[in-house]
Write an enzyme that holds these catalytic residues in place. Sequence first.
Site, PDB file in Angstrom:
ATOM      1  NE  ARG A  25      -4.225  -1.560   0.226  1.00 53.29           N
ATOM      2  CZ  ARG A  25      -4.377  -2.665  -0.511  1.00 53.29           C
ATOM      3  NH1 ARG A  25      -3.426  -3.030  -1.346  1.00 53.29           N
ATOM      4  NH2 ARG A  25      -5.474  -3.384  -0.416  1.00 53.29           N
TER       5      ARG A  25
ATOM      6  CD  GLU B   8      -3.534   3.415  -4.776  1.00 52.13           C
ATOM      7  OE1 GLU B   8      -4.574   2.742  -4.914  1.00 52.13           O
ATOM      8  OE2 GLU B   8      -2.456   2.915  -4.472  1.00 52.13           O
TER       9      GLU B   8
ATOM     10  CG  HIS C 298      -3.938  -0.552  -6.155  1.00 49.41           C
ATOM     11  ND1 HIS C 298      -4.175   0.013  -4.941  1.00 49.41           N
ATOM     12  CD2 HIS C 298      -3.913  -1.894  -5.918  1.00 49.41           C
ATOM     13  CE1 HIS C 298      -4.298  -0.910  -4.007  1.00 49.41           C
ATOM     14  NE2 HIS C 298      -4.136  -2.097  -4.589  1.00 49.41           N
TER      15      HIS C 298
HETATM   16  C1  DGY Z   1      -5.879  -6.329  -2.739  1.00 48.71           C
HETATM   17  O1  DGY Z   1      -6.634  -7.268  -2.967  1.00 48.71           O
HETATM   18  O2  DGY Z   1      -5.595  -5.977  -1.601  1.00 48.71           O
HETATM   19  C2  DGY Z   1      -5.343  -5.605  -3.927  1.00 48.71           C
HETATM   20  O3  DGY Z   1      -4.305  -4.757  -3.579  1.00 48.71           O
HETATM   21  C3  DGY Z   1      -6.457  -4.814  -4.568  1.00 48.71           C
HETATM   22  O4  DGY Z   1      -6.816  -3.781  -3.710  1.00 48.71           O
END
Ligand code: DGY
Length: 327
Positions: A236, A265, A284
């Site tokens: 993240r 984002e 992402h």
């Molecule tokens: C997750 O599944 O956590 C991916 O990063 C998509 O948000």
Amino acid sequence: MDKIIAYTRVSKSIIELLEQSYDVIYFQNYEQLDDPLFKKELQDAVGIIGLELKVNQKLLQHAPNLKIVSNVSAGYDNLDLDAITKAGILATNTPNVLTDTVADAMVGLMLATSRRIPELHQFVQQGKWKEYLQTEYFGVDMHHKKVGIIGLGGIGEAIAKRCHFGFDMDILYHKRSRDLAVEQKYDARFCSLEDLLKESDFIVLMVPATKETEKMISTEQFKLMKKSAIFINGSRGINVDEEALYKAIIHQEILAAGLDVFDQEPIDMDNPLLHLPNVVTTPHIGAATIENELAMSTLAMKNLTTGLQGKKPPNLLNEKVWDFYEK
Ligand code: DGY
């Protein structure tokens, strides 16, 4: 029919399936989630299904009838679990199905950065074929190098597997506790974060976002890395100090970065990281392939419908609410 709200990334075929049993309102774009209409529809919704919506007390004030929040993602840092649990609402995620897909994407970013694929693609498009013959435009090898994986959960392990068997790489890893099975399978070495940062050619960050991991990679950590290191973030954005990363790149303290996630984002177009040729970005989409999108949406639908049928969803995040239901 009970009302369900779907938003952002939910496969069309899953929406159609849900429509057979529920009144489904679909908000496709992130901008629509700020729309008063979204909050109005929430008023009588019993379930919501989608990606990245911040579900907190503020939002829940608009959802007095909600029984379940079905996140179409493995990560659930967008959910305020305390607030959701307090409101007696079930919360679920979609772990495991995405493991190989995200691992492929991270290896893709490792290759794209080390072999400078996006940059060279532009060269070819611009007719700069000859410049590429000069060594200053060459990339670096990935095979037989050392990769350090921070956060060796399922996805981290799938990256280790690819790097070990596919690229003959040495594997270092850092996590809270040792994983002897992984060490044996991939000849992996457990080490401190500091040693991993100092020794690795590729550093891949795959930890969940928690209070403890916020900006865990910042100036001090970039300074420990080799000048030739390539940094990949598939976790993240909040886990990395983006300003420190920018400085590390422009001061040539590291070689390059591959980023699938960002502090903000969608990313702000003024973010200076977007203007560096040795920073490769994706929006992402680590988990987003046609096949995996369907797999995640299918699992999220199962979680949602099971919960709404009064049964325990397979990927329940807040057992406390279930204990209460059962009593
Ligand atoms: C997750 O599944 O956590 C991916 O990063 C998509 O948000």
